[in-house]
Design an enzyme around this catalytic site. Structure first.
Site, mmCIF file in Angstrom:
data_model
loop_
_atom_site.group_PDB
_atom_site.id
_atom_site.type_symbol
_atom_site.label_atom_id
_atom_site.label_comp_id
_atom_site.label_asym_id
_atom_site.label_seq_id
_atom_site.Cartn_x
_atom_site.Cartn_y
_atom_site.Cartn_z
ATOM 1 N N SER A 16 -5.331 5.961 -4.946
ATOM 2 C CA SER A 16 -6.510 6.658 -4.478
ATOM 3 C C SER A 16 -7.023 7.577 -5.745
ATOM 4 O O SER A 16 -8.157 7.780 -5.870
ATOM 5 C CB SER A 16 -6.051 7.817 -3.478
ATOM 6 O OG SER A 16 -5.561 7.073 -2.206
ATOM 7 N N GLU A 87 -7.180 2.178 1.519
ATOM 8 C CA GLU A 87 -6.124 1.788 2.456
ATOM 9 C C GLU A 87 -6.539 0.471 2.876
ATOM 10 O O GLU A 87 -6.533 0.109 4.404
ATOM 11 C CB GLU A 87 -6.079 2.956 3.597
ATOM 12 C CG GLU A 87 -6.011 4.250 3.440
ATOM 13 C CD GLU A 87 -4.443 4.506 2.790
ATOM 14 O OE1 GLU A 87 -3.654 3.542 2.957
ATOM 15 O OE2 GLU A 87 -4.082 5.504 2.181
ATOM 16 N N ALA A 88 -6.916 -0.544 2.161
ATOM 17 C CA ALA A 88 -7.368 -1.865 2.373
ATOM 18 C C ALA A 88 -6.279 -2.692 2.938
ATOM 19 O O ALA A 88 -6.737 -3.709 3.731
ATOM 20 C CB ALA A 88 -8.086 -2.280 1.052
ATOM 21 N N CYS A 144 10.130 2.544 -10.282
ATOM 22 C CA CYS A 144 11.380 2.679 -9.624
ATOM 23 C C CYS A 144 12.224 3.833 -10.450
ATOM 24 O O CYS A 144 11.759 4.091 -11.838
ATOM 25 C CB CYS A 144 12.205 1.340 -9.504
ATOM 26 S SG CYS A 144 13.736 1.530 -8.645
ATOM 27 N N VAL A 169 3.059 0.020 10.925
ATOM 28 C CA VAL A 169 2.296 1.029 10.608
ATOM 29 C C VAL A 169 2.832 2.317 11.628
ATOM 30 O O VAL A 169 2.891 2.287 12.730
ATOM 31 C CB VAL A 169 0.736 1.024 11.078
ATOM 32 C CG1 VAL A 169 -0.213 2.469 10.868
ATOM 33 C CG2 VAL A 169 -0.047 -0.021 10.346
HETATM 34 ZN ZN LIG Z 1 15.130 -0.116 -9.741
#
Ligand SMILES: [Zn+2]
Length: 194
Positions: A16, A87-88, A144, A169
């Site tokens: 965003s 939010e496609a 991560c 969702v």
């Molecule tokens: Zn990782």
């Protein structure tokens, strides 16, 4: 030549923010943009695209029932340099085709931003269609906890454990989403081959 773009990422990668910056670049040059976001996203209040770093902008909203070609055609009654869709992943396949037709037939670029896969590692409908139909694709990257690129997301319940089933969702729950590399996603999802 107008194009259909898909900027994809996992959760919390800042898509965003990237969208709002790209829209701002047009506005700074005296051009207008048209911002759309999914109506089911109530995080920022209805009709607003907001980023976690604190910037936001008003946006029109869409549901699965809306004809986005018609909406864009109506918006183009006044000058508009680019359409942005946040939010496609929540677009239907038909709506992605409506956007593709808007690009081809109305000559306006459409930039879509969305998640590639859900917490179970499955493509969203909108993302699958965009991966198939977009002219240009770009990845919005995040990492991560181990430092590798995060491409997956886990949904953790209130007890902190990764959920291994549920609806794609989930609105208004108290689950949290954490972006992970595939190796750590497998670890949390219990995929631990001997
Ligand atoms: Zn990782």
């Amino acid at each position: 030549m107008a194009k259909l773009y898909f900027h994809y990422s996992t959760m919390n990668a800042g898509k965003s923010t990237v969208l709002l910056q790209a829209s701002h670049n047009y506005i700074e040059r005296g051009m207008q943009t048209y911002l759309l976001t999914a109506r089911l996203d109530t995080r920022a209040g209805e009709g607003r695209i907001a980023s976690r770093i604190g910037i936001g902008a008003p946006a029109d909203t869409f549901t699965a029932k809306d004809d986005l070609h018609a909406r864009i055609a109506a918006r183009l009654a006044t000058p508009c340099a680019c359409v942005f869709v946040d939010e496609a992943q929540f677009l239907t396949r038909d709506q992605v085709w409506q956007l593709a037709r808007a690009v081809d037939d109305l000559g306006v670029p459409v930039m879509c931003y969305g998640l590639r896969v859900d917490f179970l590692g499955e493509l969203f409908e909108g993302s699958a269609a965009l991966l198939a139909l977009a002219d240009e694709m770009r990845e919005v990257r995040t990492i991560c906890h181990c430092g590798r690129k995060a491409t997956m997301v886990v949904r953790r319940g209130p007890d902190g454990r990764a959920l291994r089933q549920g609806a794609q969702v989930q609105v208004g729950g108290n689950e949290t989403y954490v972006s992970l590399c595939r190796r750590h996603w497998r670890e949390e999802m219990g995929d631990n081959p001997a």
